[in-house]
Design a protein around this motif. Structure first.
Motif, PDB file in Angstrom:
ATOM      1  N   ASN A 130      -2.608  -6.306 -31.705  1.00 52.88           N
ATOM      2  CA  ASN A 130      -2.734  -6.666 -30.297  1.00 52.88           C
ATOM      3  C   ASN A 130      -1.601  -7.584 -29.846  1.00 52.88           C
ATOM      4  OD1 ASN A 130      -4.463  -5.923 -28.121  1.00 52.88           O
ATOM      5  ND2 ASN A 130      -5.168  -8.023 -28.004  1.00 52.88           N
ATOM      6  N   MET A 131      -0.969  -8.279 -30.768  1.00 55.05           N
ATOM      7  CA  MET A 131       0.129  -9.181 -30.439  1.00 55.05           C
ATOM      8  C   MET A 131       1.495  -8.502 -30.590  1.00 55.05           C
ATOM      9  SD  MET A 131       1.071 -12.275 -29.531  1.00 55.05           S
ATOM     10  CE  MET A 131      -0.168 -13.482 -29.893  1.00 55.05           C
ATOM     11  N   LEU A 132       1.650  -7.654 -31.614  1.00 52.67           N
ATOM     12  CA  LEU A 132       2.964  -7.120 -31.942  1.00 52.67           C
ATOM     13  C   LEU A 132       3.139  -5.628 -31.659  1.00 52.67           C
ATOM     14  CD1 LEU A 132       3.579  -9.043 -35.282  1.00 52.67           C
ATOM     15  CD2 LEU A 132       4.346  -9.635 -32.977  1.00 52.67           C
ATOM     16  N   GLY A 133       2.071  -4.935 -31.324  1.00 51.74           N
ATOM     17  CA  GLY A 133       2.186  -3.508 -31.018  1.00 51.74           C
ATOM     18  C   GLY A 133       2.475  -3.290 -29.545  1.00 51.74           C
ATOM     19  N   GLU A 134       3.467  -2.477 -29.237  1.00 44.16           N
ATOM     20  CA  GLU A 134       3.805  -2.191 -27.836  1.00 44.16           C
ATOM     21  C   GLU A 134       3.026  -1.007 -27.287  1.00 44.16           C
ATOM     22  OE1 GLU A 134       8.014  -2.659 -26.469  1.00 44.16           O
ATOM     23  OE2 GLU A 134       8.345  -2.806 -28.648  1.00 44.16           O
ATOM     24  N   ILE A 135       2.812  -0.008 -28.128  1.00 52.81           N
ATOM     25  CA  ILE A 135       2.160   1.227 -27.685  1.00 52.81           C
ATOM     26  C   ILE A 135       1.062   1.587 -28.682  1.00 52.81           C
ATOM     27  CG2 ILE A 135       2.471   3.697 -27.208  1.00 52.81           C
ATOM     28  CD1 ILE A 135       5.412   2.987 -26.502  1.00 52.81           C
ATOM     29  N   ALA A 136      -0.079   1.985 -28.154  1.00 56.55           N
ATOM     30  CA  ALA A 136      -1.207   2.409 -28.976  1.00 56.55           C
ATOM     31  C   ALA A 136      -1.291   3.925 -28.986  1.00 56.55           C
ATOM     32  CB  ALA A 136      -2.503   1.856 -28.410  1.00 56.55           C
ATOM     33  N   ILE A 137      -1.654   4.478 -30.122  1.00 62.06           N
ATOM     34  CA  ILE A 137      -1.941   5.908 -30.246  1.00 62.06           C
ATOM     35  C   ILE A 137      -3.308   6.008 -30.921  1.00 62.06           C
ATOM     36  CG2 ILE A 137      -1.201   8.144 -31.151  1.00 62.06           C
ATOM     37  CD1 ILE A 137       1.651   6.855 -31.409  1.00 62.06           C
ATOM     38  N   TYR A 138      -4.298   6.462 -30.161  1.00 64.54           N
ATOM     39  CA  TYR A 138      -5.666   6.572 -30.675  1.00 64.54           C
ATOM     40  C   TYR A 138      -6.092   8.036 -30.730  1.00 64.54           C
ATOM     41  CZ  TYR A 138      -6.641   1.581 -30.152  1.00 64.54           C
ATOM     42  OH  TYR A 138      -6.653   0.212 -30.280  1.00 64.54           O
TER      43      TYR A 138
ATOM     44  N   PRO B 116     -10.463   5.020 -15.963  1.00 62.84           N
ATOM     45  CA  PRO B 116     -10.158   5.485 -17.315  1.00 62.84           C
ATOM     46  C   PRO B 116     -11.405   5.765 -18.149  1.00 62.84           C
ATOM     47  CG  PRO B 116      -9.202   3.307 -16.906  1.00 62.84           C
ATOM     48  CD  PRO B 116      -9.880   3.728 -15.666  1.00 62.84           C
ATOM     49  N   ASP B 117     -12.477   5.017 -17.912  1.00 65.92           N
ATOM     50  CA  ASP B 117     -13.708   5.245 -18.664  1.00 65.92           C
ATOM     51  C   ASP B 117     -14.264   6.640 -18.405  1.00 65.92           C
ATOM     52  OD1 ASP B 117     -14.242   4.385 -15.997  1.00 65.92           O
ATOM     53  OD2 ASP B 117     -16.231   3.665 -16.557  1.00 65.92           O
TER      54      ASP B 117
ATOM     55  N   THR C  89      -2.616   7.629 -25.629  1.00 70.56           N
ATOM     56  CA  THR C  89      -1.612   6.599 -25.856  1.00 70.56           C
ATOM     57  C   THR C  89      -1.469   5.778 -24.583  1.00 70.56           C
ATOM     58  OG1 THR C  89       0.404   7.734 -25.125  1.00 70.56           O
ATOM     59  CG2 THR C  89      -0.368   8.216 -27.353  1.00 70.56           C
ATOM     60  N   PHE C  90      -1.193   4.493 -24.765  1.00 66.58           N
ATOM     61  CA  PHE C  90      -1.004   3.615 -23.610  1.00 66.58           C
ATOM     62  C   PHE C  90      -0.233   2.373 -24.041  1.00 66.58           C
ATOM     63  CE2 PHE C  90      -5.111   2.703 -25.519  1.00 66.58           C
ATOM     64  CZ  PHE C  90      -5.098   1.333 -25.676  1.00 66.58           C
ATOM     65  N   PRO C  91       0.417   1.704 -23.077  1.00 66.88           N
ATOM     66  CA  PRO C  91       1.120   0.468 -23.409  1.00 66.88           C
ATOM     67  C   PRO C  91       0.133  -0.682 -23.585  1.00 66.88           C
ATOM     68  CG  PRO C  91       1.346   0.935 -21.076  1.00 66.88           C
ATOM     69  CD  PRO C  91       0.617   2.103 -21.688  1.00 66.88           C
TER      70      PRO C  91
ATOM     71  N   LYS D  63      -7.641  -4.242 -27.874  1.00 71.68           N
ATOM     72  CA  LYS D  63      -9.019  -4.737 -28.002  1.00 71.68           C
ATOM     73  C   LYS D  63      -9.887  -4.244 -26.845  1.00 71.68           C
ATOM     74  CE  LYS D  63      -8.235  -8.813 -30.820  1.00 71.68           C
ATOM     75  NZ  LYS D  63      -8.450 -10.263 -30.932  1.00 71.68           N
ATOM     76  N   ASP D  64      -9.332  -4.215 -25.631  1.00 70.07           N
ATOM     77  CA  ASP D  64     -10.083  -3.702 -24.483  1.00 70.07           C
ATOM     78  C   ASP D  64     -10.472  -2.244 -24.696  1.00 70.07           C
ATOM     79  OD1 ASP D  64      -9.921  -6.052 -22.883  1.00 70.07           O
ATOM     80  OD2 ASP D  64      -7.928  -5.458 -22.171  1.00 70.07           O
ATOM     81  N   PHE D  65      -9.514  -1.435 -25.143  1.00 69.98           N
ATOM     82  CA  PHE D  65      -9.773  -0.015 -25.349  1.00 69.98           C
ATOM     83  C   PHE D  65     -10.826   0.187 -26.433  1.00 69.98           C
ATOM     84  CE2 PHE D  65      -8.971   4.141 -27.273  1.00 69.98           C
ATOM     85  CZ  PHE D  65      -9.067   4.945 -26.152  1.00 69.98           C
ATOM     86  N   GLU D  66     -10.721  -0.548 -27.520  1.00 70.16           N
ATOM     87  CA  GLU D  66     -11.680  -0.411 -28.612  1.00 70.16           C
ATOM     88  C   GLU D  66     -13.078  -0.847 -28.184  1.00 70.16           C
ATOM     89  OE1 GLU D  66      -9.943  -2.267 -32.076  1.00 70.16           O
ATOM     90  OE2 GLU D  66      -8.246  -0.873 -32.014  1.00 70.16           O
ATOM     91  N   ALA D  67     -13.166  -1.880 -27.354  1.00 71.41           N
ATOM     92  CA  ALA D  67     -14.460  -2.310 -26.834  1.00 71.41           C
ATOM     93  C   ALA D  67     -15.072  -1.226 -25.949  1.00 71.41           C
ATOM     94  CB  ALA D  67     -14.318  -3.619 -26.056  1.00 71.41           C
TER      95      ALA D  67
END
Length: 189
Positions: free
Chosen positions: A174-182, A82-83, A99-101, A140-144
């Protein structure tokens, strides 16, 4: 996505999103897909699609900055590197939307804790042995990774499985979000 944008959709599936963008935003561009059934559906919808495996072929067949936006919806976790895909997205496009779960969502954590087995959810409806998800990550992983690669996060939206936003998910993403959209771009752009 701005009207008339040049769009590349990585892992475009059956072409639903690209078809929507063509019809409602007058977007032009291509989808990349490896599933032959999805490719056939794309063609039936009038979506330009190229059979291409990101893991083996990358995006070397596209010129630098040849798209306004490169999309990757719900496929980041299914590629081997992915990187590298993110780097290539921002080479061929001015910006990317990914976007990712979220594998740190509380239901997944709780399910693993209670059952001792890999959890399943609406966003992740697979068994551990047949899942296409080979790279599990959290927000957090994606943002890092973005920070490490010098990638600017222009915006982030955290939603539930029905793509609805809530103040709780914004408060504890990070605890309550199911899907990220960046929405991401190079810092120098």
């Amino acid at each position: 996505i701005q009207p008339g944008a040049r769009v590349l959709d990585l892992g475009c599936g059956d072409g639903t999103l690209l078809n929507y963008l063509q019809q409602n935003r007058q977007a032009t561009g291509f989808g990349l897909e490896i599933n032959p059934d999805h490719i056939t559906t794309c063609m039936g919808r009038g979506v330009n699609v190229i059979e291409q495996n990101l893991d083996t072929q990358g995006l070397g067949n596209f010129e630098d900055q040849s798209f306004d936006v490169v999309l990757m919806t719900q496929a980041l976790q299914a590629v081997r590197r992915p990187d590298m895909v993110i780097e290539e997205m921002l080479r061929v496009g001015s910006e990317g939307i990914v976007t990712f779960p979220n594998f740190a969502h509380w239901r997944l954590r709780w399910g693993l804790t209670l059952s001792g087995r890999m959890p399943e959810s609406d966003a992740l409806p697979y068994k551990w042995y047949n899942t296409p998800n080979i790279r599990l990550c959290t927000f957090k992983d994606f943002e890092a990774l973005c920070h490490q690669k010098g990638i600017q996060i222009r915006s982030r939206r955290v939603v539930d499985g029905q793509h609805q936003n809530s103040w709780l998910a914004r408060m504890w993403p990070n605890m309550l979000g199911e899907i990220a959209i960046y929405r991401i771009a190079r810092k120098d752009q």
